[in-house]
Design a protein around this motif. Structure first.
Motif, PDB file in Angstrom:
ATOM      1  N   GLU A 159      40.293 -24.896   0.441  1.00 28.60           N
ATOM      2  CA  GLU A 159      38.839 -24.767   0.336  1.00 28.60           C
ATOM      3  C   GLU A 159      38.259 -23.960   1.503  1.00 28.60           C
ATOM      4  OE1 GLU A 159      37.684 -28.820  -2.153  1.00 28.60           O
ATOM      5  OE2 GLU A 159      37.555 -28.823   0.042  1.00 28.60           O
ATOM      6  N   LYS A 160      38.782 -24.161   2.683  1.00 29.04           N
ATOM      7  CA  LYS A 160      38.296 -23.397   3.833  1.00 29.04           C
ATOM      8  C   LYS A 160      38.683 -21.922   3.698  1.00 29.04           C
ATOM      9  CE  LYS A 160      37.878 -27.046   7.264  1.00 29.04           C
ATOM     10  NZ  LYS A 160      36.418 -26.826   7.406  1.00 29.04           N
ATOM     11  N   ASN A 161      39.889 -21.650   3.209  1.00 29.04           N
ATOM     12  CA  ASN A 161      40.283 -20.254   2.978  1.00 29.04           C
ATOM     13  C   ASN A 161      39.398 -19.614   1.916  1.00 29.04           C
ATOM     14  OD1 ASN A 161      42.322 -20.269   4.881  1.00 29.04           O
ATOM     15  ND2 ASN A 161      43.926 -20.792   3.415  1.00 29.04           N
ATOM     16  N   ARG A 162      39.016 -20.394   0.904  1.00 27.42           N
ATOM     17  CA  ARG A 162      38.089 -19.874  -0.106  1.00 27.42           C
ATOM     18  C   ARG A 162      36.740 -19.548   0.518  1.00 27.42           C
ATOM     19  NH1 ARG A 162      36.115 -24.279  -4.090  1.00 27.42           N
ATOM     20  NH2 ARG A 162      35.230 -24.896  -2.073  1.00 27.42           N
ATOM     21  N   ASP A 163      36.278 -20.399   1.437  1.00 27.64           N
ATOM     22  CA  ASP A 163      35.002 -20.125   2.112  1.00 27.64           C
ATOM     23  C   ASP A 163      35.090 -18.839   2.936  1.00 27.64           C
ATOM     24  OD1 ASP A 163      34.053 -22.452   1.004  1.00 27.64           O
ATOM     25  OD2 ASP A 163      34.385 -23.670   2.810  1.00 27.64           O
ATOM     26  N   VAL A 164      36.228 -18.646   3.578  1.00 35.92           N
ATOM     27  CA  VAL A 164      36.420 -17.400   4.335  1.00 35.92           C
ATOM     28  C   VAL A 164      36.386 -16.204   3.396  1.00 35.92           C
ATOM     29  CG1 VAL A 164      38.069 -16.073   5.727  1.00 35.92           C
ATOM     30  CG2 VAL A 164      37.705 -18.504   6.213  1.00 35.92           C
ATOM     31  N   LEU A 207      39.213 -13.393  -3.279  1.00 36.62           N
ATOM     32  CA  LEU A 207      38.442 -14.592  -3.589  1.00 36.62           C
ATOM     33  C   LEU A 207      38.964 -15.253  -4.866  1.00 36.62           C
ATOM     34  CD1 LEU A 207      36.132 -16.540  -3.112  1.00 36.62           C
ATOM     35  CD2 LEU A 207      34.595 -14.913  -4.256  1.00 36.62           C
ATOM     36  N   ILE A 208      39.323 -14.459  -5.855  1.00 39.10           N
ATOM     37  CA  ILE A 208      39.878 -15.003  -7.100  1.00 39.10           C
ATOM     38  C   ILE A 208      41.182 -15.756  -6.801  1.00 39.10           C
ATOM     39  CG2 ILE A 208      40.929 -14.380  -9.306  1.00 39.10           C
ATOM     40  CD1 ILE A 208      38.903 -12.064  -9.452  1.00 39.10           C
ATOM     41  N   ARG A 209      42.029 -15.140  -5.952  1.00 34.96           N
ATOM     42  CA  ARG A 209      43.280 -15.818  -5.584  1.00 34.96           C
ATOM     43  C   ARG A 209      42.987 -17.114  -4.831  1.00 34.96           C
ATOM     44  NH1 ARG A 209      44.519 -10.455  -3.759  1.00 34.96           N
ATOM     45  NH2 ARG A 209      45.746  -9.296  -5.302  1.00 34.96           N
ATOM     46  N   ALA A 210      42.000 -17.087  -3.949  1.00 32.12           N
ATOM     47  CA  ALA A 210      41.659 -18.281  -3.171  1.00 32.12           C
ATOM     48  C   ALA A 210      41.143 -19.395  -4.082  1.00 32.12           C
ATOM     49  CB  ALA A 210      40.614 -17.934  -2.116  1.00 32.12           C
ATOM     50  N   GLU A 211      40.347 -19.029  -5.090  1.00 34.18           N
ATOM     51  CA  GLU A 211      39.856 -20.028  -6.044  1.00 34.18           C
ATOM     52  C   GLU A 211      41.019 -20.661  -6.805  1.00 34.18           C
ATOM     53  OE1 GLU A 211      36.973 -21.212  -6.447  1.00 34.18           O
ATOM     54  OE2 GLU A 211      35.469 -19.777  -5.751  1.00 34.18           O
ATOM     55  N   ILE A 216      45.055 -25.231  -7.727  1.00 40.96           N
ATOM     56  CA  ILE A 216      46.429 -25.739  -7.646  1.00 40.96           C
ATOM     57  C   ILE A 216      46.530 -26.855  -6.606  1.00 40.96           C
ATOM     58  CG2 ILE A 216      48.796 -25.124  -7.018  1.00 40.96           C
ATOM     59  CD1 ILE A 216      48.262 -22.361  -8.197  1.00 40.96           C
ATOM     60  N   ALA A 217      45.861 -26.674  -5.468  1.00 38.09           N
ATOM     61  CA  ALA A 217      45.886 -27.704  -4.424  1.00 38.09           C
ATOM     62  C   ALA A 217      45.254 -28.997  -4.925  1.00 38.09           C
ATOM     63  CB  ALA A 217      45.157 -27.203  -3.180  1.00 38.09           C
ATOM     64  N   ARG A 218      44.204 -28.886  -5.727  1.00 38.44           N
ATOM     65  CA  ARG A 218      43.572 -30.084  -6.288  1.00 38.44           C
ATOM     66  C   ARG A 218      44.508 -30.780  -7.274  1.00 38.44           C
ATOM     67  NH1 ARG A 218      38.422 -31.792  -6.246  1.00 38.44           N
ATOM     68  NH2 ARG A 218      37.789 -29.851  -5.257  1.00 38.44           N
ATOM     69  N   ILE A 219      45.213 -29.986  -8.068  1.00 38.43           N
ATOM     70  CA  ILE A 219      46.194 -30.572  -8.998  1.00 38.43           C
ATOM     71  C   ILE A 219      47.285 -31.309  -8.223  1.00 38.43           C
ATOM     72  CG2 ILE A 219      47.997 -29.999 -10.679  1.00 38.43           C
ATOM     73  CD1 ILE A 219      46.192 -27.664 -11.587  1.00 38.43           C
ATOM     74  N   ASN A 220      47.741 -30.715  -7.126  1.00 39.02           N
ATOM     75  CA  ASN A 220      48.772 -31.360  -6.309  1.00 39.02           C
ATOM     76  C   ASN A 220      48.282 -32.682  -5.736  1.00 39.02           C
ATOM     77  OD1 ASN A 220      50.648 -29.304  -6.717  1.00 39.02           O
ATOM     78  ND2 ASN A 220      49.999 -28.159  -4.921  1.00 39.02           N
ATOM     79  N   LEU A 221      47.035 -32.713  -5.259  1.00 34.75           N
ATOM     80  CA  LEU A 221      46.495 -33.957  -4.705  1.00 34.75           C
ATOM     81  C   LEU A 221      46.324 -35.007  -5.803  1.00 34.75           C
ATOM     82  CD1 LEU A 221      45.399 -35.627  -2.416  1.00 34.75           C
ATOM     83  CD2 LEU A 221      43.177 -34.515  -2.705  1.00 34.75           C
ATOM     84  N   ALA A 409      44.387 -17.625   9.805  1.00 40.00           N
ATOM     85  CA  ALA A 409      45.446 -18.076  10.714  1.00 40.00           C
ATOM     86  C   ALA A 409      45.019 -19.320  11.484  1.00 40.00           C
ATOM     87  CB  ALA A 409      45.818 -16.959  11.683  1.00 40.00           C
ATOM     88  N   TYR A 410      43.749 -19.388  11.861  1.00 35.13           N
ATOM     89  CA  TYR A 410      43.237 -20.561  12.580  1.00 35.13           C
ATOM     90  C   TYR A 410      43.258 -21.797  11.671  1.00 35.13           C
ATOM     91  CZ  TYR A 410      39.914 -23.632  14.957  1.00 35.13           C
ATOM     92  OH  TYR A 410      39.297 -24.702  15.543  1.00 35.13           O
ATOM     93  N   ILE A 411      42.822 -21.615  10.434  1.00 36.99           N
ATOM     94  CA  ILE A 411      42.850 -22.725   9.468  1.00 36.99           C
ATOM     95  C   ILE A 411      44.289 -23.174   9.214  1.00 36.99           C
ATOM     96  CG2 ILE A 411      42.365 -23.338   7.070  1.00 36.99           C
ATOM     97  CD1 ILE A 411      39.987 -21.333   7.236  1.00 36.99           C
ATOM     98  N   SER A 412      45.187 -22.203   9.122  1.00 33.82           N
ATOM     99  CA  SER A 412      46.597 -22.530   8.914  1.00 33.82           C
ATOM    100  C   SER A 412      47.163 -23.324  10.084  1.00 33.82           C
ATOM    101  CB  SER A 412      47.399 -21.240   8.715  1.00 33.82           C
ATOM    102  OG  SER A 412      48.778 -21.523   8.575  1.00 33.82           O
TER     103      SER A 412
END
Length: 431
Positions: A159-164, A207-211, A216-221, A409-412
């Motif tokens: 989600e943070k990467n999507r915001d970026v 942005l499309i890739r980030a969405e 996928i991350a939500r499905i994993n959770l 990179a900072y978020i990572s």
């Protein structure tokens, strides 16, 4: 004064009664809920099907304790028989002569008097195996908790990467508007507009890739919580961290003391040791007592009778069966001893890798923080130069891409630190 105190008390009571009841952890998710990490863990422990298998395995082994203890108690059987008898005869004409009925009904009791600790050893083995499966459940819980934490932090990262990515799209849109304005007044060439449009298109693709990564991350959770069809929710957590100094020797010692999978394997090793004792006990005799009471005869009323006795069964030769059973039990014990040593080495590796990853991620956090500040300054300089007419669009593009990469990179680094901490806790047997 008393009246004022009374009024204050009544007002306080009314406020307390008007307050909503304290929020309890729910066993479901409603659309729009903001979930903390603790709530996700609570849902996983209530909903995940993998825990059901481990729980039922405990029930299986608990029933085996009762099976092993059954030999302490007498065995009672009731038997009723009917037989139609015809004596042998060489004369065919007399083949049906002398036929008669035989009836019987009796209750028998058998009690093991002494079996050289066979029964007690079986009970100890069953109890050790049950305790081992309980620790297996703890191990499954630890693995489940780690999976939820990793998925939770993974969704926050996505989600943070999507915001970026969204912010980068806005910055390139602003740059495109600048380029068009300069082109319209004739201070910049068409190339600047085309370059800005291409850069904006690439930013939208990112942005499309980030969405998609967020989905996928939500499905994993959801799957980590055991709720694949969970409604839409938000996360209330963040990647705020606290530095945690860990001494490897202390962490390893704690892991050896608390890791449920190691403790489970040690119990199975002791169970295998008891199995060797049980196999050796097959060399020794067994003393049993028995009693019978019943009715029998060829016609009614049946005659009644009883018997009481005992038996001593002494094994003399079993075709080397007992010897091979002992060899098998000893081999199983050696296998478990080797597995214990192998698991200890694996635990040492996990603790060392996780603690190293914690240190490495922490070091990256400081470096990437500085990189983000420098990239923000570089973007401000590049935009300023372009706005004043002395900068190039390539300079602006490079600055914006560098800023996006530095923030990612900072978020990572933050995510890696949190997940490395979770891995270290799991490696140490801490929940």
């Amino acid at each position: 004064m008393k009246r004022r105190s009374c009024a204050v008390f009544i007002l306080f009571l009314l406020i307390v009664l008007a307050l909503p009841p304290p929020v309890k952890a729910r066993d479901d998710i409603k659309a729009g809920d903001a979930l903390t990490l603790d709530q996700c863990l609570h849902l996983a422990l209530k909903k995940h099907p993998s825990l059901l298998a481990a729980t039922n395995t405990i029930r299986v082994n608990e029933s085996r304790i009762g099976q092993a203890q059954a030999n302490y108690l007498p065995q009672v059987n009731w038997q009723s028989t009917y037989t139609r008898n015809s004596p042998y005869s060489s004369n065919p004409r007399l083949s049906t002569s002398g036929e008669y009925n035989q009836y019987g009904s009796n209750v028998g009791l058998t009690q093991t008097v002494y079996d050289f600790d066979r029964t007690s050893t079986k009970v100890r083995i069953a109890k050790l195996n049950t305790d081992s499966t309980r620790l297996d459940l703890e191990s499954a819980l630890s693995q489940l908790i780690l999976g939820v934490k990793q998925s939770y932090y993974g969704l926050i990262q996505a989600e943070k990467n999507r915001d970026v990515a969204k912010e980068t799209v806005k910055q390139f849109e602003h740059h495109l508007r600048q380029a068009k304005a300069f082109f319209e007044v004739g201070t910049k060439p068409k190339f600047d507009v085309t370059k800005a449009e291409v850069d904006l298109g690439n930013a939208k693709l990112n942005l499309i890739r980030a969405e998609n990564t967020v989905r996928i991350a939500r499905i994993n959770l959801n799957n980590a919580m055991g709720m694949p069809q969970a409604p839409a929710y938000t996360l209330a957590g963040d990647l705020i961290f606290q530095k945690n100094e860990v001494v490897f020797e202390e962490a390893l010692r704690k892991a050896y003391d608390t890791r449920p999978d190691l403790q489970s394997l040690l119990l199975r090793q002791e169970s295998a040791n008891q199995a060797v004792t049980l196999a050796k006990a097959s060399h020794y005799p067994t003393l049993t007592g028995n009693a019978n009471y019943g009715y029998g005869g060829t016609e009614t009323p049946l005659d009644k009778g009883w018997s009481v006795g005992g038996s001593l069964n002494i094994p003399i030769f079993s075709g080397f069966l007992v010897k091979n059973q002992i060899d098998e039990a000893k081999a199983n014990l050696d296998v478990l001893k080797a597995n214990v040593e192998s698991l200890k080495q694996q635990i040492g590796l996990e603790v060392e890798q996780a603690s190293s990853n914690v240190r490495e991620a922490f070091d990256r956090i400081g470096t990437t923080q500085l990189t983000v500040r420098q990239a923000e300054e570089n973007v401000a300089l590049a935009n300023g130069r372009y706005s004043s007419g002395v900068g190039s669009p390539i300079e602006v593009t490079d600055a914006l891409v560098a800023l996006s990469n530095s923030k990612t990179a900072y978020i990572s680094a933050l995510t890696d630190y949190k997940t490395a901490q979770a891995s270290l806790e799991k490696a140490m047997g801490v929940r």
